[in-house]
Design an enzyme around this catalytic site. Structure first.
Site, PDB file in Angstrom:
ATOM      1  CG  HIS A 108      36.654  30.758 -27.770  1.00 25.05           C
ATOM      2  ND1 HIS A 108      36.182  29.553 -27.322  1.00 25.05           N
ATOM      3  CD2 HIS A 108      36.148  30.928 -29.014  1.00 25.05           C
ATOM      4  CE1 HIS A 108      35.435  28.999 -28.269  1.00 25.05           C
ATOM      5  NE2 HIS A 108      35.399  29.805 -29.310  1.00 25.05           N
ATOM      6  CG  HIS A 148      33.651  31.620 -20.876  1.00 20.91           C
ATOM      7  ND1 HIS A 148      34.109  30.550 -20.164  1.00 20.91           N
ATOM      8  CD2 HIS A 148      33.969  31.378 -22.166  1.00 20.91           C
ATOM      9  CE1 HIS A 148      34.679  29.687 -20.996  1.00 20.91           C
ATOM     10  NE2 HIS A 148      34.597  30.165 -22.220  1.00 20.91           N
TER      11      HIS A 148
END
Length: 176
Positions: A108, A148
Site C-alpha cells: 500500500h 505492518h
C-alpha cells in the site's frame, strides 16, 4: 537482531493502548481502504493520463506503479517473507481483514509513494506535497491498523520513491 526491532513492538503497542479509539479507527480504516488493490494510485494515474497537460506525469506514474509492484509483490515480499505483526505480538489487535501475503515491504505504502513521488517531481508543489501527505497517511494507517511494522512501511516509502524517480527519468522527465 531481535533487539533492533524491539522499538517497533513498543511503538505499535503504544499506538494500540494510547492512540486508538473508535473515531480514529474508522478514519484510519478509510485512509487505508483508499489504496486497497492500488485503487487511489491507479485512479491518479488514469486521471493524469486523461489530461494532455499531465500525460507525461501519468505515464511516469504508471511506470512507477509497475516497477513498485514487480519489486514489492513479486520479489521482496516472498524473498524476505516477514511475518505480519499481529502474528508475533500476542496483544496486538488487528483492525482490518487479515492480508494473505507477507509483511515486508508495505505494498500500500509503496504504491502510494511511487505515484506521489512522480507527482512531486512533475507537478506544482501545491499538488505534489499533498500527494506525499496522503501517501504518508496511507503508510501510517498500515502501522496503526496492525498490518505492518514501521520498517515495513519505511521499506515501502524507499522503494516507492525509488520507483517514482526511476520512472520519471525513464519517461524523460527532468528534475527542476
Amino acid at each position: 537482531m531481535e533487539k533492533f526491532f524491539e522499538w517497533e513492538y513498543r511503538f505499535m503497542m503504544f499506538l494500540q493502548n494510547s492512540i486508538r479509539g473508535p473515531l480514529q479507527n474508522k478514519v484510519m480504516w478509510c485512509i487505508t481502504s483508499l489504496e486497497n488493490a492500488g485503487f487511489l494510485s491507479i485512479a491518479a494515474c488514469l486521471a493524469l493520463l486523461l489530461q494532455p497537460k499531465w500525460r507525461r506525469v501519468g505515464e511516469a506514474a504508471t511506470v512507477s506503479m509497475i516497477l513498485e509492484f514487480l519489486v514489492v509483490n513479486l520479489l521482496l515480499k516472498n524473498w524476505v517473507a516477514r511475518v505480519r505483526p499481529y502474528h508475533l505480538l500476542e496483544d496486538l489487535i488487528l483492525l482490518v481483514q487479515e492480508p494473505a501475503d507477507y509483511s515486508f515491504p508495505s505494498g500500500h505504502t509503496g504504491a502510494a509513494f511511487a505515484v506521489a513521488s512522480v507527482m512531486f517531481l512533475g507537478m506544482p508543489h501545491s499538488i505534489g506535497v499533498p500527494a506525499l501527505i496522503v501517501a504518508s497517511l496511507i503508510g501510517f494507517s498500515r502501522i496503526y491498523l496492525g498490518v505492518h511494522f514501521p520498517t515495513d512501511v519505511l521499506g515501502g516509502v524507499v522503494i516507492g520513491c525509488a520507483a517514482g524517480f526511476v520512472a520519471w527519468k525513464l519517461t524523460g522527465g527532468k528534475l527542476r
